[in-house]
Design an enzyme around this catalytic site. Structure first.
Site, mmCIF file in Angstrom:
data_model
loop_
_atom_site.group_PDB
_atom_site.id
_atom_site.type_symbol
_atom_site.label_atom_id
_atom_site.label_comp_id
_atom_site.label_asym_id
_atom_site.label_seq_id
_atom_site.Cartn_x
_atom_site.Cartn_y
_atom_site.Cartn_z
ATOM 1 N N GLU A 162 -4.492 2.761 -0.975
ATOM 2 C CA GLU A 162 -5.519 3.758 -0.657
ATOM 3 C C GLU A 162 -5.403 4.245 0.789
ATOM 4 O OE1 GLU A 162 -7.468 5.129 -2.856
ATOM 5 O OE2 GLU A 162 -6.612 3.829 -4.412
ATOM 6 N N ASP A 244 2.115 4.482 -3.029
ATOM 7 C CA ASP A 244 2.758 3.237 -3.454
ATOM 8 C C ASP A 244 3.875 2.858 -2.477
ATOM 9 O OD1 ASP A 244 1.150 2.925 -5.667
ATOM 10 O OD2 ASP A 244 2.605 3.747 -7.089
#
Length: 299
Positions: A162, A244
């Site tokens: 995040e 990611d």
């Protein structure tokens, strides 16, 4: 109109698979609160927009767009402190290895963290998530269900993902693109709002109400809106890969295990139809994300 479908989704489909944790009374309370917010905040916003379009004349495009920016910033400011607490309870994450891990990660990537909250998502659903919010003060929110499904290292890895969105300015890019799309919408609307032929085709021969014009144009604009939605989904999936990669480059290799656990708990579709997922999904499929992360680890 949507309420019967929401009821069916919540109390039939979600209930069937054990995800629904909300009572019917709780659903009604949320519905009443939502309607109240629409009346208190939504109607004045719509009325202001209609007035600006009427007042702006041929130059309404600039004024209407400026109002959307003001409204967006206003709602982004009041949402975490006023709106969200109406529906969920937010409590500070107590001192623990998890809090320490998140705080150290935030310092490591220069994220301006002001606090970490746990949200009582389990009162409504068994689904899990984590996110950050705040226009000025940045707060991280963890679903309480997430703590039951993923270990400490896994949650820190998810938070790292995040924070990747923040560090790579994904939120800002999304906001800028949406503003360009809004400008396009109002620009094209300018050709409709004073076109008497379009109003006459729907029976409005004596006057051309702004609200009716906006409603008619929104229907005509739907194909363009669908294309824009598809583009945003493609972009969103790209951003997810980048976030990611950001987490993996930080050494948060437990991200893959955490994603597997979440998908298992949420009974997510591991191999959806490629065409369906390409149009509807904002995230790559789990298999795609795991393959990308494995390649990053090899590189």
């Amino acid at each position: 109109v949507h309420t019967p479908f929401k009821l069916y989704s919540q109390f039939v489909i979600e209930e069937k698979f054990g995800f629904n944790k909300q009572t019917f009374g709780g659903f009604l309370k949320d519905l009443i609160k939502s309607i109240a917010l629409q009346l208190i905040l939504g109607l004045p916003a719509i009325a202001a927009m209609l007035w600006v379009i009427r007042w702006g004349g041929e130059n309404f495009l600039v004024y209407a767009w400026a109002l959307t920016v003001v409204l967006l910033l206003f709602f982004m400011t009041i949402w975490p402190t006023f709106i969200a607490p109406l529906f969920n309870e937010f409590t500070e994450l107590p001192e623990s290895d998890l809090r320490t891990g998140i705080e150290e990660l935030a310092k490591r990537v220069d994220f301006p963290l002001s606090d970490i909250f746990v949200m009582d998502a389990s009162t409504r659903s068994a689904h899990s998530n984590a996110y950050f919010f705040g226009l000025f003060k940045k707060r991280i929110v963890l679903y309480d269900t997430l703590q039951k499904q993923v270990d400490t290292d896994g949650i820190v890895a998810i938070v790292g993902h995040e924070l990747g969105h923040y560090k790579m300015s994904h939120i800002i890019w999304n906001l800028l693109i949406v503003q360009v799309h809004t400008l396009l919408f109002f620009s094209l609307f300018g050709h409709v709002v004073r076109n008497s032929a379009i109003f006459a085709a729907f029976g409005f021969t004596n006057d051309m109400p702004i609200y009716i014009g906006l409603t008619l144009f929104s229907a005509l604009y739907r194909p363009i809106d669908s294309l824009f939605g598809f583009f945003m989904h493609v972009l969103s999936r790209r951003f997810e890969y980048q976030a990611d990669e950001f987490a993996i480059n930080l050494g948060l290799t437990k991200l893959s295990d955490a994603l597997i656990a979440i998908h298992e708990e949420n009974l997510s579709n591991m191999v959806p139809d490629p065409l369906y997922s390409a149009y509807h999904y904002t995230h790559p499929t789990l298999v795609e994300r795991l393959a990308a992360m494995e390649q990053l680890k090899k590189d």
